[in-house]
Design a protein around this motif. Structure first.
Motif, PDB file in Angstrom:
ATOM      1  N   MET A   1     -22.014  41.843 -50.739  1.00  0.00           N
ATOM      2  CA  MET A   1     -21.681  42.074 -49.330  1.00  0.00           C
ATOM      3  C   MET A   1     -20.631  41.057 -48.907  1.00  0.00           C
ATOM      4  SD  MET A   1     -24.271  42.454 -46.066  1.00  0.00           S
ATOM      5  CE  MET A   1     -24.707  40.730 -45.875  1.00  0.00           C
ATOM      6  N   ASN A   2     -19.447  41.539 -48.525  1.00  0.00           N
ATOM      7  CA  ASN A   2     -18.376  40.616 -48.137  1.00  0.00           C
ATOM      8  C   ASN A   2     -18.118  40.600 -46.633  1.00  0.00           C
ATOM      9  OD1 ASN A   2     -17.097  43.043 -47.739  1.00  0.00           O
ATOM     10  ND2 ASN A   2     -15.661  42.827 -49.440  1.00  0.00           N
ATOM     11  N   GLN A   3     -18.962  41.312 -45.870  1.00  0.00           N
ATOM     12  CA  GLN A   3     -18.876  41.281 -44.412  1.00  0.00           C
ATOM     13  C   GLN A   3     -20.292  41.309 -43.841  1.00  0.00           C
ATOM     14  OE1 GLN A   3     -16.446  44.676 -43.270  1.00  0.00           O
ATOM     15  NE2 GLN A   3     -14.617  43.399 -43.182  1.00  0.00           N
ATOM     16  N   LEU A   4     -20.448  40.755 -42.649  1.00  0.00           N
ATOM     17  CA  LEU A   4     -21.734  40.788 -41.959  1.00  0.00           C
ATOM     18  C   LEU A   4     -21.713  41.914 -40.937  1.00  0.00           C
ATOM     19  CD1 LEU A   4     -24.514  39.528 -41.302  1.00  0.00           C
ATOM     20  CD2 LEU A   4     -23.338  38.132 -39.574  1.00  0.00           C
ATOM     21  N   PRO A   5     -22.492  42.983 -41.159  1.00  0.00           N
ATOM     22  CA  PRO A   5     -22.529  44.059 -40.153  1.00  0.00           C
ATOM     23  C   PRO A   5     -23.365  43.640 -38.947  1.00  0.00           C
ATOM     24  CG  PRO A   5     -23.997  44.560 -41.984  1.00  0.00           C
ATOM     25  CD  PRO A   5     -23.304  43.281 -42.337  1.00  0.00           C
ATOM     26  N   ILE A   6     -22.780  43.737 -37.762  1.00  0.00           N
ATOM     27  CA  ILE A   6     -23.485  43.385 -36.532  1.00  0.00           C
ATOM     28  C   ILE A   6     -23.218  44.455 -35.482  1.00  0.00           C
ATOM     29  CG2 ILE A   6     -23.426  40.891 -36.950  1.00  0.00           C
ATOM     30  CD1 ILE A   6     -21.088  40.713 -35.019  1.00  0.00           C
ATOM     31  N   PHE A   7     -24.085  44.517 -34.482  1.00  0.00           N
ATOM     32  CA  PHE A   7     -23.881  45.435 -33.368  1.00  0.00           C
ATOM     33  C   PHE A   7     -23.645  44.604 -32.114  1.00  0.00           C
ATOM     34  CE2 PHE A   7     -26.174  47.945 -36.463  1.00  0.00           C
ATOM     35  CZ  PHE A   7     -25.538  49.171 -36.395  1.00  0.00           C
ATOM     36  N   LEU A   8     -22.518  44.819 -31.452  1.00  0.00           N
ATOM     37  CA  LEU A   8     -22.144  44.040 -30.275  1.00  0.00           C
ATOM     38  C   LEU A   8     -22.480  44.800 -29.001  1.00  0.00           C
ATOM     39  CD1 LEU A   8     -18.586  42.781 -31.345  1.00  0.00           C
ATOM     40  CD2 LEU A   8     -20.734  41.504 -31.406  1.00  0.00           C
ATOM     41  N   ASN A   9     -23.020  44.092 -28.034  1.00  0.00           N
ATOM     42  CA  ASN A   9     -23.265  44.673 -26.718  1.00  0.00           C
ATOM     43  C   ASN A   9     -22.004  44.486 -25.873  1.00  0.00           C
ATOM     44  OD1 ASN A   9     -24.134  45.525 -24.248  1.00  0.00           O
ATOM     45  ND2 ASN A   9     -25.841  44.104 -24.081  1.00  0.00           N
ATOM     46  N   LEU A  10     -21.262  45.568 -25.691  1.00  0.00           N
ATOM     47  CA  LEU A  10     -19.997  45.502 -24.940  1.00  0.00           C
ATOM     48  C   LEU A  10     -20.138  46.011 -23.511  1.00  0.00           C
ATOM     49  CD1 LEU A  10     -17.381  46.730 -27.583  1.00  0.00           C
ATOM     50  CD2 LEU A  10     -17.999  44.382 -26.980  1.00  0.00           C
ATOM     51  N   ARG A  11     -21.335  46.278 -23.071  1.00  0.00           N
ATOM     52  CA  ARG A  11     -21.541  46.848 -21.743  1.00  0.00           C
ATOM     53  C   ARG A  11     -20.872  46.001 -20.662  1.00  0.00           C
ATOM     54  NH1 ARG A  11     -22.479  51.711 -20.581  1.00  0.00           N
ATOM     55  NH2 ARG A  11     -23.994  51.734 -22.301  1.00  0.00           N
ATOM     56  N   ASP A  12     -19.895  46.578 -19.973  1.00  0.00           N
ATOM     57  CA  ASP A  12     -19.163  45.937 -18.875  1.00  0.00           C
ATOM     58  C   ASP A  12     -18.371  44.704 -19.320  1.00  0.00           C
ATOM     59  OD1 ASP A  12     -20.156  47.825 -17.053  1.00  0.00           O
ATOM     60  OD2 ASP A  12     -21.974  46.641 -16.713  1.00  0.00           O
ATOM     61  N   ARG A  13     -18.095  44.588 -20.610  1.00  0.00           N
ATOM     62  CA  ARG A  13     -17.314  43.446 -21.110  1.00  0.00           C
ATOM     63  C   ARG A  13     -15.876  43.879 -21.412  1.00  0.00           C
ATOM     64  NH1 ARG A  13     -20.540  39.090 -22.915  1.00  0.00           N
ATOM     65  NH2 ARG A  13     -22.778  39.551 -22.841  1.00  0.00           N
TER      66      ARG A  13
ATOM     67  N   ALA B   1     -36.560  39.285 -47.974  1.00  0.00           N
ATOM     68  CA  ALA B   1     -37.555  38.878 -48.963  1.00  0.00           C
ATOM     69  C   ALA B   1     -37.075  37.627 -49.697  1.00  0.00           C
ATOM     70  CB  ALA B   1     -37.803  40.002 -49.963  1.00  0.00           C
ATOM     71  N   ALA B   2     -38.025  36.742 -50.029  1.00  0.00           N
ATOM     72  CA  ALA B   2     -37.689  35.564 -50.820  1.00  0.00           C
ATOM     73  C   ALA B   2     -37.475  35.990 -52.271  1.00  0.00           C
ATOM     74  CB  ALA B   2     -38.806  34.525 -50.725  1.00  0.00           C
ATOM     75  N   MET B   3     -36.519  35.367 -52.934  1.00  0.00           N
ATOM     76  CA  MET B   3     -36.216  35.657 -54.338  1.00  0.00           C
ATOM     77  C   MET B   3     -36.414  34.392 -55.159  1.00  0.00           C
ATOM     78  SD  MET B   3     -34.970  38.856 -54.651  1.00  0.00           S
ATOM     79  CE  MET B   3     -34.433  40.147 -53.523  1.00  0.00           C
ATOM     80  N   ARG B   4     -37.016  34.542 -56.334  1.00  0.00           N
ATOM     81  CA  ARG B   4     -37.229  33.373 -57.179  1.00  0.00           C
ATOM     82  C   ARG B   4     -37.241  33.797 -58.633  1.00  0.00           C
ATOM     83  NH1 ARG B   4     -42.535  30.379 -55.791  1.00  0.00           N
ATOM     84  NH2 ARG B   4     -43.408  31.368 -57.634  1.00  0.00           N
TER      85      ARG B   4
ATOM     86  N   ILE C   1     -30.408  45.731 -58.746  1.00  0.00           N
ATOM     87  CA  ILE C   1     -31.851  45.983 -58.672  1.00  0.00           C
ATOM     88  C   ILE C   1     -32.457  45.122 -57.572  1.00  0.00           C
ATOM     89  CG2 ILE C   1     -34.047  45.769 -59.889  1.00  0.00           C
ATOM     90  CD1 ILE C   1     -32.452  48.039 -60.978  1.00  0.00           C
ATOM     91  N   LEU C   2     -32.093  43.841 -57.540  1.00  0.00           N
ATOM     92  CA  LEU C   2     -32.647  42.927 -56.540  1.00  0.00           C
ATOM     93  C   LEU C   2     -32.264  43.348 -55.124  1.00  0.00           C
ATOM     94  CD1 LEU C   2     -31.958  39.518 -58.341  1.00  0.00           C
ATOM     95  CD2 LEU C   2     -34.070  40.864 -58.336  1.00  0.00           C
ATOM     96  N   ALA C   3     -31.118  44.002 -54.990  1.00  0.00           N
ATOM     97  CA  ALA C   3     -30.655  44.429 -53.662  1.00  0.00           C
ATOM     98  C   ALA C   3     -31.542  45.502 -53.053  1.00  0.00           C
ATOM     99  CB  ALA C   3     -29.213  44.931 -53.743  1.00  0.00           C
TER     100      ALA C   3
END
Length: 261
Positions: free
Chosen positions: A1-13, A233-236, A225-227
Motif C-alpha cells: 500500500m503506497n497511499q493511505l485511503p481516507i474519507f474527508l468531511n467536506l461539508r460546508d468547507r 491484527a498483530a503479526m509475529r 497471504i498476510l494481507a
C-alpha cells in the motif's frame, strides 16, 4: 500500500478548484456532491485544492504556489504532482466504496467500479443504517468488545445472517440480535497454507484470518497471504513460544507439499 485511503468531511468547507472544461466540471460536481464549496485561489481558508488546468506549465506553476501555502493538492491527470488522488466511487449512502490506483489508471478504477456496482445490492445503505441504529442493542447482546466484533464478523461473512451482498428484510438486524451467534470463538487455530496464491485460500481460512487478533507465521510467508488478515491484527514470526494474548490466534504453517515459491 503506497497511499493511505481516507474519507474527508467536506461539508460546508471551501475547496480551491482551478480550471475550466470537462475535467474541472467533473471535479466541481464531485466537490458539491460531498458538501464542499468550490472557491478560487484567493481563498485563504481552504486546506485542499484541485488543479484542473489543461496547460502543463500553468498547472505546474499553480501546484507549486498552492503547495507553498501548505495546501494538499490534486493535479488532474498529473499523478506525479498529486498529494492525493480522487477514486472511483460506489455510493450506497452511508456506505461509500472508493477504488483507487494511485493515479496509475483512472480507466481501471472505473472498470472495477462498474463491475462491483452490479454485485452490491441497493439495500446495502439500509443495512448500514440499521446496524448503526442497533449499536446499543448489539453491545448489550455481546458486552465484550472482542466477542462483539467476532459476532458481527460472523453475521457479515459470506452466507452469514447479514451477508452484505444479499438483500435483507427490514427486521434482519433485530432477528440476528435476538438469535445470537458468537462467530469465531477465542482460541488458537492453525491454517496449513498450500499455495502462496491468496486466491487459493478457502472461505474458512479467509474467515479465520479476518477474525484474527494475532497471526503467527513463518518468515517466508508471502505478504499477499498476510494481507488477508484484519488490518489491525498483530503479526509475529512464529517462534513457537507461549504467551500469546487472549482472543483469536491464527498460526500459519506451510502444508507438507507446499512451499514459499
Amino acid at each position: 500500500m503506497n497511499q493511505l485511503p481516507i474519507f474527508l468531511n467536506l461539508r460546508d468547507r471551501p475547496v480551491i478548484l482551478l480550471g475550466d472544461g470537462e475535467a474541472a466540471d467533473a471535479k466541481r460536481r464531485l466537490i458539491a456532491r460531498s458538501g464542499g464549496i468550490c472557491v478560487g485561489e484567493d481563498n485563504h481558508d481552504a486546506r485542499l485544492a484541485i488543479v484542473a488546468l489543461e496547460d502543463e506549465d500553468e498547472a505546474i506553476a499553480a501546484v507549486a504556489r498552492l503547495k507553498a501555502r501548505g495546501l494538499i493538492v490534486n493535479a488532474v491527470d498529473r499523478p506525479a504532482l498529486c498529494d492525493f488522488t480522487t477514486p472511483a466511487i460506489i455510493d450506497r449512502d452511508p456506505v461509500l466504496i472508493a477504488i483507487g490506483t494511485g493515479g496509475a489508471s483512472a480507466g481501471l478504477a472505473k472498470a472495477l467500479r462498474q463491475r462491483l456496482e452490479g454485485l452490491l445490492p441497493a439495500t446495502l445503505g439500509d443495512l448500514a443504517r440499521r446496524l448503526d441504529a442497533a449499536r446499543d442493542a448489539i453491545r448489550q447482546r455481546w458486552p465484550g468488545g472482542a466477542e462483539c466484533r467476532r459476532a458481527i464478523d460472523a453475521a457479515l461473512a459470506p452466507g452469514g445472517t447479514l451477508d452484505p451482498l444479499s438483500d435483507h428484510a427490514a427486521d434482519a438486524v433485530a432477528v440476528w440480535i435476538a438469535g445470537g451467534g458468537a462467530g469465531v470463538s477465542a482460541g488458537r487455530y492453525e491454517i496449513a497454507i498450500a499455495s502462496p496464491d491468496p486466491d487459493e485460500l478457502t472461505l474458512r481460512q479467509v474467515r479465520l484470518l479476518g477474525s484474527a487478533d494475532l497471526v503467527l507465521h513463518p518468515s517466508d510467508m508471502p505478504p499477499a497471504i498476510l494481507a488477508r488478515a484484519r488490518a489491525d491484527a498483530a503479526m509475529r514470526i512464529d517462534d513457537e513460544e507461549d504467551g500469546a494474548p487472549e482472543g483469536v490466534v491464527v498460526r500459519l504453517i506451510w502444508a507438507p507439499t507446499a512451499g514459499s515459491s
